[in-house]
Structure formats: structure tokens, C-alpha cells
Design a protein around this motif. Structure first.
Motif, PDB file in Angstrom:
ATOM      1  N   ASP A 189     -25.337  -5.408   0.748  1.00 19.80           N
ATOM      2  CA  ASP A 189     -25.012  -6.820   0.551  1.00 19.80           C
ATOM      3  C   ASP A 189     -23.523  -7.006   0.266  1.00 19.80           C
ATOM      4  O   ASP A 189     -22.891  -7.922   0.788  1.00 19.80           O
ATOM      5  CB  ASP A 189     -25.840  -7.366  -0.608  1.00 19.80           C
ATOM      6  N   VAL A 190     -22.973  -6.125  -0.554  1.00 20.52           N
ATOM      7  CA  VAL A 190     -21.542  -6.199  -0.874  1.00 20.52           C
ATOM      8  C   VAL A 190     -20.705  -5.959   0.380  1.00 20.52           C
ATOM      9  O   VAL A 190     -19.713  -6.652   0.632  1.00 20.52           O
ATOM     10  CB  VAL A 190     -21.178  -5.174  -1.971  1.00 20.52           C
ATOM     11  N   LEU A 191     -21.107  -4.965   1.186  1.00 21.75           N
ATOM     12  CA  LEU A 191     -20.397  -4.690   2.434  1.00 21.75           C
ATOM     13  C   LEU A 191     -20.435  -5.905   3.354  1.00 21.75           C
ATOM     14  O   LEU A 191     -19.418  -6.302   3.937  1.00 21.75           O
ATOM     15  CB  LEU A 191     -21.024  -3.485   3.129  1.00 21.75           C
ATOM     16  N   SER A 192     -21.602  -6.516   3.477  1.00 20.38           N
ATOM     17  CA  SER A 192     -21.749  -7.711   4.310  1.00 20.38           C
ATOM     18  C   SER A 192     -20.866  -8.842   3.802  1.00 20.38           C
ATOM     19  O   SER A 192     -20.185  -9.516   4.590  1.00 20.38           O
ATOM     20  CB  SER A 192     -23.225  -8.161   4.303  1.00 20.38           C
ATOM     21  N   PHE A 193     -20.855  -9.039   2.492  1.00 16.12           N
ATOM     22  CA  PHE A 193     -20.032 -10.089   1.893  1.00 16.12           C
ATOM     23  C   PHE A 193     -18.548  -9.873   2.183  1.00 16.12           C
ATOM     24  O   PHE A 193     -17.836 -10.803   2.584  1.00 16.12           O
ATOM     25  CB  PHE A 193     -20.275 -10.133   0.381  1.00 16.12           C
ATOM     26  N   LEU A 194     -18.079  -8.646   1.981  1.00 20.43           N
ATOM     27  CA  LEU A 194     -16.657  -8.351   2.193  1.00 20.43           C
ATOM     28  C   LEU A 194     -16.253  -8.574   3.650  1.00 20.43           C
ATOM     29  O   LEU A 194     -15.174  -9.110   3.935  1.00 20.43           O
ATOM     30  CB  LEU A 194     -16.350  -6.909   1.773  1.00 20.43           C
ATOM     31  N   MET A 195     -17.123  -8.170   4.568  1.00 24.59           N
ATOM     32  CA  MET A 195     -16.814  -8.351   5.991  1.00 24.59           C
ATOM     33  C   MET A 195     -16.780  -9.827   6.365  1.00 24.59           C
ATOM     34  O   MET A 195     -15.868 -10.281   7.067  1.00 24.59           O
ATOM     35  CB  MET A 195     -17.840  -7.600   6.845  1.00 24.59           C
ATOM     36  N   GLN A 196     -17.755 -10.581   5.891  1.00 26.14           N
ATOM     37  CA  GLN A 196     -17.796 -12.008   6.220  1.00 26.14           C
ATOM     38  C   GLN A 196     -16.630 -12.767   5.590  1.00 26.14           C
ATOM     39  O   GLN A 196     -16.020 -13.633   6.225  1.00 26.14           O
ATOM     40  CB  GLN A 196     -19.118 -12.620   5.750  1.00 26.14           C
ATOM     41  N   ALA A 197     -16.299 -12.426   4.343  1.00 24.43           N
ATOM     42  CA  ALA A 197     -15.197 -13.106   3.658  1.00 24.43           C
ATOM     43  C   ALA A 197     -13.863 -12.812   4.328  1.00 24.43           C
ATOM     44  O   ALA A 197     -13.049 -13.721   4.554  1.00 24.43           O
ATOM     45  CB  ALA A 197     -15.158 -12.677   2.187  1.00 24.43           C
ATOM     46  N   SER A 198     -13.635 -11.540   4.671  1.00 22.98           N
ATOM     47  CA  SER A 198     -12.372 -11.183   5.322  1.00 22.98           C
ATOM     48  C   SER A 198     -12.299 -11.784   6.724  1.00 22.98           C
ATOM     49  O   SER A 198     -11.243 -12.261   7.157  1.00 22.98           O
ATOM     50  CB  SER A 198     -12.215  -9.668   5.393  1.00 22.98           C
ATOM     51  N   GLY A 199     -13.429 -11.805   7.441  1.00 26.80           N
ATOM     52  CA  GLY A 199     -13.446 -12.393   8.778  1.00 26.80           C
ATOM     53  C   GLY A 199     -13.153 -13.880   8.745  1.00 26.80           C
ATOM     54  O   GLY A 199     -12.414 -14.392   9.587  1.00 26.80           O
TER      55      GLY A 199
ATOM     56  N   GLY B 146     -20.350  -8.485   9.888  1.00 25.44           N
ATOM     57  CA  GLY B 146     -20.886  -8.670   8.539  1.00 25.44           C
ATOM     58  C   GLY B 146     -22.284  -9.256   8.554  1.00 25.44           C
ATOM     59  O   GLY B 146     -23.151  -8.857   7.773  1.00 25.44           O
ATOM     60  N   LEU B 147     -22.514 -10.203   9.473  1.00 20.15           N
ATOM     61  CA  LEU B 147     -23.849 -10.800   9.592  1.00 20.15           C
ATOM     62  C   LEU B 147     -24.868  -9.785  10.112  1.00 20.15           C
ATOM     63  O   LEU B 147     -26.033  -9.777   9.680  1.00 20.15           O
ATOM     64  CB  LEU B 147     -23.805 -12.022  10.510  1.00 20.15           C
ATOM     65  N   PHE B 148     -24.445  -8.920  11.018  1.00 20.04           N
ATOM     66  CA  PHE B 148     -25.334  -7.865  11.507  1.00 20.04           C
ATOM     67  C   PHE B 148     -25.706  -6.909  10.379  1.00 20.04           C
ATOM     68  O   PHE B 148     -26.863  -6.477  10.271  1.00 20.04           O
ATOM     69  CB  PHE B 148     -24.686  -7.098  12.665  1.00 20.04           C
ATOM     70  N   VAL B 149     -24.735  -6.570   9.528  1.00 23.91           N
ATOM     71  CA  VAL B 149     -25.019  -5.712   8.376  1.00 23.91           C
ATOM     72  C   VAL B 149     -26.054  -6.384   7.479  1.00 23.91           C
ATOM     73  O   VAL B 149     -27.017  -5.755   7.013  1.00 23.91           O
ATOM     74  CB  VAL B 149     -23.727  -5.406   7.584  1.00 23.91           C
TER      75      VAL B 149
END
Length: 288
Positions: free
Chosen positions: A123-133, A154-157
Motif C-alpha cells: 500500500d505504501v509503495l502504491s501511494f508513493l508511486m501515485q503521489a509522485s506520478g 502505482g494503481l497496478f500495484v
């Protein structure tokens, strides 16, 4: 592709309605978690706050049409996108507590010591990817495509981990049924209601994430992006139902059974569990 804030004029009425709906649910969640000391619901409350601020951003954008500014757009774009990751973090923690409450680790496909950590890490990985994107996408026109790709990743994660989580919960339920684990009627009632709420909210977040992936894969100038109705049906409405469901079936009851709280909320009504003197004395010795 030239970056465009909106392909439509954002609806002030729709944004205002969801600011109010999310605001009421979030305030109730904050009250519930404080009164019952259900601290693992803090990320859930933060997600609710993000939803409120996100739709405030859409409300502000509606007053600027057609000369939109970057500030309100970033508020709504980033916060509405990443808020479900915070909601998911608390939902992940509910399953582990249900398993502990039932003393049924043998029915879980993942050991308890790794269960919550695994899903929260995803969840943290997904959040970081979506926020940075989201940040990259609005930086300049040349970065929009890269930002979209990071958001999709991030959404795929999020989809992968949430799908695995739903499978984990389903397998746990099947094993509990097949092995006929004996639990009291009281625990069975709590378990049934909490698992129903957990699975229902998980499916809603999963569907929402799939729709958002399709939205970004079709391109920023796609039909889905150009129609405001989709964000309100598959994001705002779904996430409001998620918050409302866990207002109604609050996980504080599980916490109470684990001896980590004195009160729980049942159907929005605060209840104090009766704790026998022997149990209170035993728990007090354990905490010394």
C-alpha cells in the motif's frame, strides 16, 4: 500533448455535496477512533480528510471556470487519487485482528507476523508511486506522459495487492468453514459482520482502482477523462460508501474483544463491553 486541467466545467453542486458527505463521515470516524482507542483506524480517517480536501479543490476549480489555476487542480487531482491508499491501509489491518480474535492463524495462508506488514508495504509503495506520478504530471506538458505511466504503475500495484488481499480473506473464510473451527455465538456474530464489511469495502476500492487504471491507459484526453460523471460514480460514490460502511460496522468491536479498548461502536451507538473482574485483573497483571 498540451496539458489541460479539465475538459469540462467542474460541477460546484456535486463537489459541494461530496465535501459535506465525506466531511460528516470523516468527523464521525475521528470521534469513533478517539472514543474507542481504535488507533489503527487513523490512516482511514486521514484518507477521509484527503477526500474532503480533494473535493474542496474541485469546488474551488468550479468557481474558476474556464480560467483554472494550478493550486485547486493539484489539490483535487492528487488527494482524490491517493486517498484510497490510506483507506486500504486500515482495511488491511482489520483482517489480522479478526484472525487474532478467533485464534485461527492456521486458517490463514500468510502467517500473522507478515500479514499486515506485507499488505501495508504494498500500500505504501502504491501511494508513493501515485503521489509522485501526480506531482510529475502537472509539472509541465513534457512530463504529463511520464506522470501518467507512474500513476498507472502505482494503481497496478494497488490492484495486485488488493486482489491478493481479497483472495487471502476468501481462503481464510473457506478454511474456517471446512475445518469447522469452534467459536462462540458472540464471536461468530462479530466475525460475520466484520468480514462482510471488510470484503464489501475491499471490492469497492478494487473496482475503483481498475476503473482509474482504464481511465489513465486510455489517455488523458480519453472519453473517461472528459466525462465528469465517472469520477463521481466510480470514485466519490464508491469511497463514500466505504467510509459509511465502516462507520456503521466499526472495527472497534474487534479491538474490544482483543482487550485493546473498553468501548466499541455498534450501528453508530457507543457500547461499553462488560469485562469480568477476573479478566480485568488478569489483563492488568499482563500489562505490568
Amino acid at each position: 500533448m498540451e496539458f489541460t486541467f479539465y475538459y469540462y466545467s467542474p460541477s460546484a453542486a456535486a463537489a459541494g455535496i461530496f465535501v459535506g458527505l465525506f466531511g460528516v463521515c470523516t468527523l464521525l470516524h475521528i470521534y469513533q477512533l478517539i472514543r474507542t482507542r481504535t488507533w489503527f483506524m487513523i490512516p482511514f480517517a486521514i484518507g477521509g480528510i484527503m477526500e474532503v480536501i480533494g473535493y474542496v479543490g474541485r469546488l474551488l476549480s468550479s468557481t474558476e471556470s474556464p480560467d483554472w489555476t494550478q493550486g485547486p487542480y493539484i489539490m483535487q487531482s492528487a488527494l482524490i487519487l491517493i486517498a484510497p491508499a490510506f483507506l486500504a491501509a486500515s482495511i488491511y489491518m482489520i483482517l489480522g485482528r479478526i484472525i487474532v480474535m478467533l485464534d485461527a492463524e492456521k486458517c490463514s495462508i500468510i502467517r500473522l507476523r507478515f500479514l499486515t506488514k506485507l499488505f501495508v508495504a504494498g500500500d505504501v509503495l502504491s501511494f508513493l508511486m501515485q503521489a509522485s506520478g501526480a506531482g510529475i504530471m502537472v509539472k509541465d506538458d513534457n512530463s504529463a506522459d511520464m506522470g501518467e505511466k507512474i500513476i498507472v504503475g502505482g494503481l497496478f500495484v494497488q490492484i495486485i495487492f488488493f486482489s491478493f488481499f481479497v483472495v487471502t480473506a476468501a481462503v481464510f473464510e473457506l478454511r474456517m468453514a471446512n475445518q469447522r473451527i469452534v467459536v462462540s455465538d458472540k464471536l461468530r456474530s462479530i466475525w460475520s459482520r466484520q468480514m462482510m464489511a471488510l470484503c464489501f469495502t475491499s471490492v469497492l476500492i478494487l473496482i475503483r482502482s481498475i476503473v482509474r487504471v482504464v481511465e489513465y491507459l486510455m489517455g488523458y484526453d480519453s472519453y473517461l477523462m472528459k466525462q465528469e460523471v465517472f469520477i463521481y460514480v466510480f470514485d466519490a460514490l464508491f469511497m463514500f460508501i466505504v467510509l459509511l460502511t465502516l462507520n456503521w460496522i466499526h472495527p472497534s468491536q474487534v479491538n474490544c474483544e482483543l482487550g485493546r479498548a473498553e468501548k466499541y461502536f455498534d450501528n453508530i451507538v457507543q457500547v461499553r463491553e462488560f469485562v469480568p473482574a477476573e479478566r480485568r485483573e488478569m489483563e492488568s497483571r499482563e500489562h505490568v
